[in-house]
Motif scaffolding. Sequence first.
Motif, mmCIF file in Angstrom:
data_model
loop_
_atom_site.group_PDB
_atom_site.id
_atom_site.type_symbol
_atom_site.label_atom_id
_atom_site.label_comp_id
_atom_site.label_asym_id
_atom_site.label_seq_id
_atom_site.Cartn_x
_atom_site.Cartn_y
_atom_site.Cartn_z
ATOM 1 N N PRO A 7 8.002 8.087 23.727
ATOM 2 C CA PRO A 7 8.316 6.933 23.988
ATOM 3 C C PRO A 7 7.551 5.800 23.207
ATOM 4 O O PRO A 7 7.406 4.680 23.650
ATOM 5 N N PHE A 8 6.764 6.047 22.259
ATOM 6 C CA PHE A 8 6.200 5.270 21.238
ATOM 7 C C PHE A 8 6.446 5.371 19.974
ATOM 8 O O PHE A 8 6.661 6.666 19.469
ATOM 9 N N ALA A 9 6.576 4.369 19.396
ATOM 10 C CA ALA A 9 6.485 4.443 17.629
ATOM 11 C C ALA A 9 5.732 3.475 17.251
ATOM 12 O O ALA A 9 5.648 2.128 17.728
ATOM 13 N N PHE A 10 4.988 3.539 16.259
ATOM 14 C CA PHE A 10 4.223 2.590 15.536
ATOM 15 C C PHE A 10 4.776 1.347 15.235
ATOM 16 O O PHE A 10 5.902 1.354 14.399
ATOM 17 N N PRO A 11 4.384 0.070 15.407
ATOM 18 C CA PRO A 11 5.090 -0.959 15.526
ATOM 19 C C PRO A 11 5.445 -1.596 13.906
ATOM 20 O O PRO A 11 4.629 -1.359 12.974
ATOM 21 N N ASP A 12 6.774 -1.713 13.636
ATOM 22 C CA ASP A 12 7.007 -2.062 12.365
ATOM 23 C C ASP A 12 6.307 -3.447 11.984
ATOM 24 O O ASP A 12 6.147 -3.444 10.479
ATOM 25 N N THR A 13 6.089 -4.455 12.627
ATOM 26 C CA THR A 13 5.429 -5.441 12.238
ATOM 27 C C THR A 13 4.396 -5.299 11.722
ATOM 28 O O THR A 13 3.640 -6.092 10.793
ATOM 29 N N LEU A 14 3.469 -4.079 11.944
ATOM 30 C CA LEU A 14 2.295 -3.959 11.346
ATOM 31 C C LEU A 14 2.138 -3.208 10.270
ATOM 32 O O LEU A 14 1.394 -3.290 9.450
ATOM 33 N N ARG A 15 3.395 -2.724 9.699
ATOM 34 C CA ARG A 15 3.349 -2.148 8.589
ATOM 35 C C ARG A 15 3.395 -2.976 7.405
ATOM 36 O O ARG A 15 3.284 -2.507 6.321
ATOM 37 N N ALA A 16 4.099 -4.104 7.764
ATOM 38 C CA ALA A 16 4.276 -5.221 6.722
ATOM 39 C C ALA A 16 2.938 -6.192 6.510
ATOM 40 O O ALA A 16 3.061 -6.851 5.896
ATOM 41 N N VAL A 17 1.901 -5.710 7.172
ATOM 42 C CA VAL A 17 0.675 -6.557 6.938
ATOM 43 C C VAL A 17 0.054 -6.314 5.590
ATOM 44 O O VAL A 17 -0.173 -5.152 5.251
ATOM 45 N N ASN A 18 -0.111 -7.442 4.997
ATOM 46 C CA ASN A 18 -0.580 -7.457 3.526
ATOM 47 C C ASN A 18 -1.666 -8.430 3.088
ATOM 48 O O ASN A 18 -2.078 -8.439 2.045
ATOM 49 N N HIS A 19 -2.238 -9.179 4.108
ATOM 50 C CA HIS A 19 -3.406 -9.944 4.024
ATOM 51 C C HIS A 19 -4.687 -9.186 4.029
ATOM 52 O O HIS A 19 -4.702 -8.435 5.330
ATOM 53 N N PRO A 20 -5.436 -8.958 3.274
ATOM 54 C CA PRO A 20 -6.798 -8.445 3.604
ATOM 55 C C PRO A 20 -7.439 -8.554 4.975
ATOM 56 O O PRO A 20 -7.930 -7.801 5.759
ATOM 57 N N GLN A 21 -7.417 -9.888 5.223
ATOM 58 C CA GLN A 21 -8.288 -10.256 6.746
ATOM 59 C C GLN A 21 -7.495 -9.844 7.864
ATOM 60 O O GLN A 21 -8.089 -9.357 8.764
ATOM 61 N N GLN A 22 -6.072 -9.933 7.657
ATOM 62 C CA GLN A 22 -5.190 -9.550 8.740
ATOM 63 C C GLN A 22 -5.156 -7.937 8.710
ATOM 64 O O GLN A 22 -5.258 -7.446 10.141
ATOM 65 N N ALA A 23 -5.446 -7.414 7.866
ATOM 66 C CA ALA A 23 -5.575 -5.765 7.689
ATOM 67 C C ALA A 23 -6.569 -5.304 8.547
ATOM 68 O O ALA A 23 -6.583 -4.472 9.366
ATOM 69 N N THR A 24 -7.723 -6.055 8.159
ATOM 70 C CA THR A 24 -9.084 -5.604 9.027
ATOM 71 C C THR A 24 -9.072 -5.879 10.455
ATOM 72 O O THR A 24 -9.450 -5.194 11.238
ATOM 73 N N THR A 25 -8.341 -7.056 10.725
ATOM 74 C CA THR A 25 -8.303 -7.423 12.139
ATOM 75 C C THR A 25 -7.456 -6.375 12.611
ATOM 76 O O THR A 25 -7.691 -6.138 14.182
ATOM 77 N N THR A 26 -6.349 -6.064 12.300
ATOM 78 C CA THR A 26 -5.470 -5.243 12.724
ATOM 79 C C THR A 26 -6.129 -3.779 12.768
ATOM 80 O O THR A 26 -5.745 -3.123 13.937
ATOM 81 N N ILE A 27 -6.765 -3.204 11.884
ATOM 82 C CA ILE A 27 -7.563 -1.996 11.713
ATOM 83 C C ILE A 27 -8.522 -2.113 13.029
ATOM 84 O O ILE A 27 -8.647 -1.160 13.822
ATOM 85 N N ARG A 28 -9.353 -2.922 13.346
ATOM 86 C CA ARG A 28 -10.367 -3.355 14.326
ATOM 87 C C ARG A 28 -9.629 -3.238 15.842
ATOM 88 O O ARG A 28 -10.051 -2.246 16.677
ATOM 89 N N GLN A 29 -8.486 -3.819 15.882
ATOM 90 C CA GLN A 29 -7.792 -3.986 17.066
ATOM 91 C C GLN A 29 -7.376 -2.419 17.675
ATOM 92 O O GLN A 29 -7.110 -1.987 18.471
ATOM 93 N N ILE A 30 -6.619 -1.668 16.284
ATOM 94 C CA ILE A 30 -5.988 -0.249 16.628
ATOM 95 C C ILE A 30 -7.356 0.674 16.898
ATOM 96 O O ILE A 30 -7.301 1.270 17.757
ATOM 97 N N LEU A 31 -8.477 0.501 16.282
ATOM 98 C CA LEU A 31 -9.718 1.462 16.573
ATOM 99 C C LEU A 31 -10.092 1.184 18.023
ATOM 100 O O LEU A 31 -10.328 2.139 18.615
#
Length: 191
Positions: free
Chosen positions: A66-90
């Motif tokens: 019952p899970f699928a990787f969020p579509d909103t995260l696939r569209a991240v294209n700002h470097p700082q937002q990407a690193t923040t997202t990566i950190r939160q996922i980790l």
Amino acid sequence: MPELATPQPSLWHRAPLLLLLLPVLASALTCTNLRTQQSTFNTDSLQLLRTMAPNRTVLCQHHHAPFAFPDTLRAVNHPQQATTTIRQILQQLFSIFSTESIPDRWDQQAHQQLLNKLHHHIHQLQECFPESTTLSKRQGPRNSRLAINTYFRRIHNFLRTHGHSSCAWDTARLEVHTCFQHIDKLTRTIP
């Protein structure tokens, strides 16, 4: 009359200053090639994930997770937002793998190495991109965090609903593999 020599500070007097500067210099060097380090981390983590949990010996009956990787995260294209997202996922991955309910058949040494790598890399990302740095509203850090939390809550609930069985863990491990593939895509936005 001989000139008086001006005393030169000895190396010992400069040592405390050098000791204070070493962590700053090391941190700066670490953050300069973050994209390369992140790519290496992704590859190493995927290898540890494969080593940690050997191939399934039983065909699992969990037809649809019952899970699928969020579509909103696939569209991240700002470097700082990407690193923040990566950190939160980790951080969420660390939480999942820190549980005591992992299958006994998993390689404990590889499991511990994965936890150590996750912890170290999260810390490194926190040093390079402190939480206090704010992004504009259009980059949506709050929405990203909500999407990440919801996604991982589904994984936690799935494991709990299926009693943390080996089959449930195999399904979750496959999803984590997918997470690392998405992290790899996010890594490409880091300069």
